[in-house]
Design an enzyme around this catalytic site. Structure first.
Site, PDB file in Angstrom:
ATOM      1  N   CYS A   1    -114.399 -75.404 -53.522  1.00  0.00           N
ATOM      2  CA  CYS A   1    -113.204 -75.655 -52.713  1.00  0.00           C
ATOM      3  C   CYS A   1    -112.541 -74.326 -52.354  1.00  0.00           C
ATOM      4  O   CYS A   1    -112.102 -74.123 -51.222  1.00  0.00           O
ATOM      5  CB  CYS A   1    -112.224 -76.539 -53.482  1.00  0.00           C
ATOM      6  SG  CYS A   1    -112.864 -78.176 -53.922  1.00  0.00           S
TER       7      CYS A   1
ATOM      8  N   CYS B   1    -111.879 -75.758 -58.484  1.00  0.00           N
ATOM      9  CA  CYS B   1    -113.273 -75.808 -58.034  1.00  0.00           C
ATOM     10  C   CYS B   1    -113.582 -74.601 -57.156  1.00  0.00           C
ATOM     11  O   CYS B   1    -112.967 -74.401 -56.112  1.00  0.00           O
ATOM     12  CB  CYS B   1    -113.524 -77.107 -57.266  1.00  0.00           C
ATOM     13  SG  CYS B   1    -115.132 -77.169 -56.440  1.00  0.00           S
TER      14      CYS B   1
END
Length: 462
Positions: A385, A382
């Site tokens: 993230c 991600c």
């Protein structure tokens, strides 16, 4: 999208011309013709000119596929291998070199796609080549006032007329009457983008042999990481129709966003005033907002879908299917592909505890903990993230020895269903604070993921 020189297709059909007199037809010129005819005089060029006739039929919600234009005769297909070879040869070329090559090769049959953001750099590069160039833009009807003002500024700065493509009014009317003005907040942005952006783009590209985009690899590490500087477009068709009839140039694919901004400042290029308000990636007004510290630039787009792919469909050919599955969160709870399984882990620090499934289950069940815990639920692929990794690792260093444990739990793949049901996973990343004397974790409510904001959250609860 804009042009530096243009004339209507009808005027081309009425008069004879030489190769030096040929001007590019407007991308959005539309004429409803029963048949195409070209006068004998119009064949005075060395290369034959043919009329490309689009079939202007409406099928359900599908808009006309293309405008009727006059286009130079070209080869039936584009040799994909040639462009793969060219992409490798130009992998380390400068954006200016790539732009010059594109304009030299395609002349009037290529245009720059301009969104009204930092991709104004493309127009500056085109100007620096000294070659004529065309520019077009998609006016969705939902852009910010500042973007419209910026379009006007760019036209005056470069002495061009941007060719604007608009969505089909019947389709927009049907969508709004059926689902309202803001249906994308409820069921996703793809349908609206398809009507307001993808189909108008498809019509525009049907009048071209090539187009130039501002895609960069660092814009969306999860979906744009393998963009070549030139490629046969895998998604759209050009004026000759069929697979392989359109070439896509990405001159700034290998350039870092910071270098783009250094270039804009050095050349004193005008920019959209929204950038000074915290906007980085700019799209339609309802779907764009400023980026907060610690967030990736694409996180300001479609923020209510921040665990999903931040793509509207204009560049879907550059998105691998397995990456789409990952960015959509593997909604069926399936294990990731072999490729995603090899993604390097993140949040690596001696000050961070890596929790297993059993570990977070035990932490959730405890009603009296010896110390509070801060846990991030994440997926290493991600990009959001990834964007907050530095802040979270720094926070862990600052909290070391303070009595607050800082941890991470990988919550994608087979752990996703559990995380959604038991520990409040909504989208990646989700940050939870487990107090000392309560079994219920407290979810961090803000998207501001800089160190100071996260520290304030911890200090308010410990």
């Amino acid at each position: 999208m804009a042009l530096s020189a243009s004339s209507s297709s009808s005027s081309l059909l009425r008069s004879s011309f030489t190769s030096h007199e040929l001007k590019a037809p407007r991308i959005n010129s539309v004429r409803l013709l029963d048949q195409c005819s070209v006068s004998k005089d119009s064949y005075s060029r060395k290369r034959l000119v043919k009329a490309v006739c689009a079939e202007l039929k409406r099928s359900n919600s599908i808009v006309p596929l293309a405008a009727t234009v006059v286009a130079p005769e070209v080869e039936d297909t584009i040799d994909t291998e040639d462009y793969e070879k060219l992409a490798k040869e130009m992998e380390h070329a400068s954006p200016l070199e790539i732009m010059d090559k594109a304009l030299e090769k395609f002349g009037n049959d290529i245009a720059i796609a301009f969104s009204g953001a930092e991709d104004v750099a493309l127009i500056e590069y085109a100007k620096l080549t000294g070659r004529p160039f065309r520019v077009f833009s998609l006016d969705t009807g939902r852009l910010n006032p500042e973007t419209y003002q910026f379009f006007d500024t760019v036209e005056k700065q470069y002495g061009i007329h941007i060719e604007y493509m608009f969505p089909d009014s019947v389709e927009v009317q049907a969508l709004v009457r059926t689902k309202g003005l803001f249906s994308f907040y409820e069921d996703g942005h793809q349908e609206c983008c398809r009507v307001r952006k993808v189909r108008p783009l498809r019509r525009a590209l049907k009048g071209l042999r090539a187009w130039i985009t501002g895609q960069r690899k660092d814009q969306s590490p999860g979906t744009r990481a393998e963009i070549p500087v030139v490629q046969v477009d895998p998604s759209f068709e050009g004026m000759d129709g069929g697979v392989g009839s359109l070439v896509k140039w990405n001159p700034v694919a290998n350039i870092d966003g910071r270098d783009i901004w250094n270039f804009l400042r050095a050349m004193n290029v005008p920019v959209n005033s929204l950038h000074s308000q915290g906007y980085v990636s700019i799209g339609c007004e309802p779907c764009t907002r400023p980026v907060l510290p610690g967030q990736h630039e694409r996180e300001g787009r479609w923020w209510w879908e921040d665990s999903k792919a931040k793509e509207c469909g204009l560049h879907k050919g550059n998105v691998k299917q397995e990456e789409v599955d990952q960015l959509n969160g593997n909604g069926n709870g399936a294990a990731p592909t072999n490729e995603s399984a090899t993604v390097s882990d993140i949040f690596d620090s001696q000050n961070l505890v890596s929790l297993s499934r059993a570990g977070i289950e035990n932490l959730s069940k405890l009603e009296n903990r010896r110390e509070p815990w801060l846990v991030v639920l994440y997926a290493p692929w991600c990009r959001f993230c990834q964007a907050m990794e530095g802040s979270y690792v720094e926070l862990a260093e600052k909290l070391a020895g303070s009595g607050v444990k800082v941890a991470k739990f990988r919550a994608d793949s087979e752990q996703k269903a559990y995380a959604q049901q038991e520990v409040q996973l909504g989208s990646f990343p989700t940050i939870l604070f487990f107090p000392k004397h309560s079994s219920s974790p407290i979810k961090y409510p803000s998207e501001n993921r800089d160190v100071d904001s996260l520290m304030a959250f911890v200090n308010a609860l410990r």
